[in-house]
Design a protein around this motif. Structure first.
Motif, PDB file in Angstrom:
ATOM      1  N   LEU A  55       0.827  -1.209   0.000  1.00  0.00           N
ATOM      2  CA  LEU A  55       0.000   0.000   0.000  1.00  0.00           C
ATOM      3  C   LEU A  55       0.856   1.252   0.000  1.00  0.00           C
ATOM      4  CD1 LEU A  55      -2.686   1.425   0.125  1.00  0.00           C
ATOM      5  CD2 LEU A  55      -2.783   0.961   2.581  1.00  0.00           C
ATOM      6  N   MET A  56       1.949   1.227   0.767  1.00  0.00           N
ATOM      7  CA  MET A  56       2.837   2.375   0.806  1.00  0.00           C
ATOM      8  C   MET A  56       3.452   2.620  -0.559  1.00  0.00           C
ATOM      9  SD  MET A  56       3.627   4.582   3.112  1.00  0.00           S
ATOM     10  CE  MET A  56       3.975   6.070   2.173  1.00  0.00           C
ATOM     11  N   SER A  57       3.758   1.544  -1.289  1.00  0.00           N
ATOM     12  CA  SER A  57       4.287   1.672  -2.636  1.00  0.00           C
ATOM     13  C   SER A  57       3.268   2.340  -3.558  1.00  0.00           C
ATOM     14  CB  SER A  57       4.647   0.284  -3.183  1.00  0.00           C
ATOM     15  OG  SER A  57       5.108   0.376  -4.521  1.00  0.00           O
ATOM     16  N   ALA A  58       1.998   1.950  -3.416  1.00  0.00           N
ATOM     17  CA  ALA A  58       0.936   2.564  -4.220  1.00  0.00           C
ATOM     18  C   ALA A  58       0.773   4.035  -3.870  1.00  0.00           C
ATOM     19  CB  ALA A  58      -0.381   1.815  -4.001  1.00  0.00           C
ATOM     20  N   VAL A  59       0.859   4.348  -2.573  1.00  0.00           N
ATOM     21  CA  VAL A  59       0.766   5.743  -2.139  1.00  0.00           C
ATOM     22  C   VAL A  59       1.929   6.551  -2.716  1.00  0.00           C
ATOM     23  CG1 VAL A  59       0.902   7.290  -0.140  1.00  0.00           C
ATOM     24  CG2 VAL A  59      -0.543   5.249  -0.049  1.00  0.00           C
ATOM     25  N   ASN A  60       3.128   5.960  -2.705  1.00  0.00           N
ATOM     26  CA  ASN A  60       4.296   6.645  -3.269  1.00  0.00           C
ATOM     27  C   ASN A  60       4.066   7.048  -4.713  1.00  0.00           C
ATOM     28  OD1 ASN A  60       5.741   6.356  -0.894  1.00  0.00           O
ATOM     29  ND2 ASN A  60       6.838   4.521  -1.563  1.00  0.00           N
ATOM     30  N   LYS A  61       3.422   6.149  -5.478  1.00  0.00           N
ATOM     31  CA  LYS A  61       3.188   6.419  -6.902  1.00  0.00           C
ATOM     32  C   LYS A  61       2.250   7.601  -7.099  1.00  0.00           C
ATOM     33  CE  LYS A  61       3.912   1.619  -8.311  1.00  0.00           C
ATOM     34  NZ  LYS A  61       3.280   0.388  -8.860  1.00  0.00           N
ATOM     35  N   HIS A  62       1.456   7.900  -6.088  1.00  0.00           N
ATOM     36  CA  HIS A  62       0.506   9.015  -6.185  1.00  0.00           C
ATOM     37  C   HIS A  62       0.987  10.265  -5.447  1.00  0.00           C
ATOM     38  CE1 HIS A  62      -2.014   5.605  -7.368  1.00  0.00           C
ATOM     39  NE2 HIS A  62      -2.807   6.473  -7.955  1.00  0.00           N
ATOM     40  N   SER A  63       2.208  10.198  -4.906  1.00  0.00           N
ATOM     41  CA  SER A  63       2.691  11.322  -4.102  1.00  0.00           C
ATOM     42  C   SER A  63       2.929  12.570  -4.942  1.00  0.00           C
ATOM     43  CB  SER A  63       3.979  10.927  -3.361  1.00  0.00           C
ATOM     44  OG  SER A  63       5.005  10.606  -4.285  1.00  0.00           O
ATOM     45  N   GLY A  64       3.173  12.389  -6.240  1.00  0.00           N
ATOM     46  CA  GLY A  64       3.377  13.548  -7.101  1.00  0.00           C
ATOM     47  C   GLY A  64       2.141  13.947  -7.884  1.00  0.00           C
ATOM     48  N   SER A  65       1.024  13.320  -7.556  1.00  0.00           N
ATOM     49  CA  SER A  65      -0.212  13.593  -8.278  1.00  0.00           C
ATOM     50  C   SER A  65      -0.693  15.025  -8.055  1.00  0.00           C
ATOM     51  CB  SER A  65      -1.301  12.619  -7.829  1.00  0.00           C
ATOM     52  OG  SER A  65      -2.566  12.971  -8.380  1.00  0.00           O
ATOM     53  N   THR A  66      -1.192  15.621  -9.113  1.00  0.00           N
ATOM     54  CA  THR A  66      -1.758  16.974  -9.018  1.00  0.00           C
ATOM     55  C   THR A  66      -3.289  16.930  -9.107  1.00  0.00           C
ATOM     56  OG1 THR A  66      -1.538  17.283 -11.418  1.00  0.00           O
ATOM     57  CG2 THR A  66       0.303  18.013 -10.032  1.00  0.00           C
ATOM     58  N   ILE A  67      -3.858  15.737  -8.951  1.00  0.00           N
ATOM     59  CA  ILE A  67      -5.292  15.562  -9.162  1.00  0.00           C
ATOM     60  C   ILE A  67      -6.134  16.398  -8.203  1.00  0.00           C
ATOM     61  CG2 ILE A  67      -5.561  13.578  -7.624  1.00  0.00           C
ATOM     62  CD1 ILE A  67      -7.433  12.362  -9.677  1.00  0.00           C
ATOM     63  N   LEU A  68      -5.586  16.664  -7.002  1.00  0.00           N
ATOM     64  CA  LEU A  68      -6.340  17.436  -6.017  1.00  0.00           C
ATOM     65  C   LEU A  68      -6.106  18.935  -6.122  1.00  0.00           C
ATOM     66  CD1 LEU A  68      -5.824  15.204  -2.833  1.00  0.00           C
ATOM     67  CD2 LEU A  68      -7.707  15.143  -4.463  1.00  0.00           C
ATOM     68  N   ASP A  69      -5.126  19.325  -6.935  1.00  0.00           N
ATOM     69  CA  ASP A  69      -4.797  20.743  -7.063  1.00  0.00           C
ATOM     70  C   ASP A  69      -5.879  21.479  -7.844  1.00  0.00           C
ATOM     71  OD1 ASP A  69      -2.513  19.959  -5.819  1.00  0.00           O
ATOM     72  OD2 ASP A  69      -1.193  20.189  -7.555  1.00  0.00           O
ATOM     73  N   ASN A  70      -6.346  22.573  -7.291  1.00  0.00           N
ATOM     74  CA  ASN A  70      -7.353  23.420  -7.960  1.00  0.00           C
ATOM     75  C   ASN A  70      -8.649  22.676  -8.257  1.00  0.00           C
ATOM     76  OD1 ASN A  70      -5.463  25.632  -8.138  1.00  0.00           O
ATOM     77  ND2 ASN A  70      -4.493  24.546  -9.842  1.00  0.00           N
TER      78      ASN A  70
END
Length: 203
Positions: A55-70
């Motif tokens: 799960l932590m690996s999956a979270v890492n893959k989304h750590s740079g996501s901008t999906i929540l920005d704006n």
């Protein structure tokens, strides 16, 4: 502080309704049923070391996501990624989870839930990643370390306790938590199902 209400507020209900072809009331009911179930499933996965590392690996893959920005744009959500997340979270129980959620009054049925979960899953992981990388909640890097896995477990447990009004825990109380979130319409099966997941019965 992270909360289920804050997580739900990240989801643009009107966009979800439009994409799924339902009214906003149906979309909101489905989202409010599905989100805590996803969090519960993630928490179930985090209960053992291997699941937490995955799960932590999956979270890492989304750590740079901008999906929540704006604000989230549902049209830009990667539902193929979402399908993989849902499959990993619920394993062989995925269809049963979808069917049970679909039986919640006003949720639009299992076909709608099956389309909704892959939209929500990347949003949930991006939200979790954002909370973990926040300076006030975790170390500054999201490596799959034991420390961050502990932060992850605390975060997920906190979200579920928040859903239950601050009472209970993710071990014996998950059924009660989800029953409360779903307004008592969990058909008696979802809490037990996720309780089984917590017992290591995901696959």
């Amino acid at each position: 502080m992270a909360s289920l209400d804050e997580l739900i507020s990240q989801v643009p209900i009107d966009q979800v309704a439009q994409k799924l072809g339902v009214d906003t009331a149906t979309a909101e009911t489905a989202v409010r049923a599905a989100l805590p179930t996803l969090v519960g499933g993630l928490d179930a996965n985090a209960q053992d070391a291997a699941g937490a590392a995955s799960l932590m690996s999956a979270v890492n893959k989304h750590s740079g996501s901008t999906i929540l920005d704006n604000g989230v744009d549902v049209a830009k959500v990667d539902t193929a990624d979402g399908n993989k997340i849902v499959a990993n979270v619920f394993g062989n129980n995925k269809d049963q989870v979808i069917s049970t959620l679909g039986s919640v009054n006003g949720s639009g049925g299992k076909d709608l839930i099956a389309q909704l979960l892959p939209i929500l899953a990347p949003i949930v992981l991006s939200y979790i990643a954002k909370q973990i990388t926040a300076p006030t909640t975790a170390p500054t890097t999201t490596t799959a370390s034991a420390g961050n896995q502990g932060v992850l477990g605390d975060l997920l447990g906190g979200l579920l306790k928040n859903a239950a009004g601050g009472s209970g825990n993710t071990g014996g109380g998950l059924g009660d938590i989800l029953g409360g979130v779903l307004g008592g319409n969990s058909s008696g099966g979802l809490g037990g199902l996720l309780g089984g997941l917590l017992g290591g019965g995901k696959r």
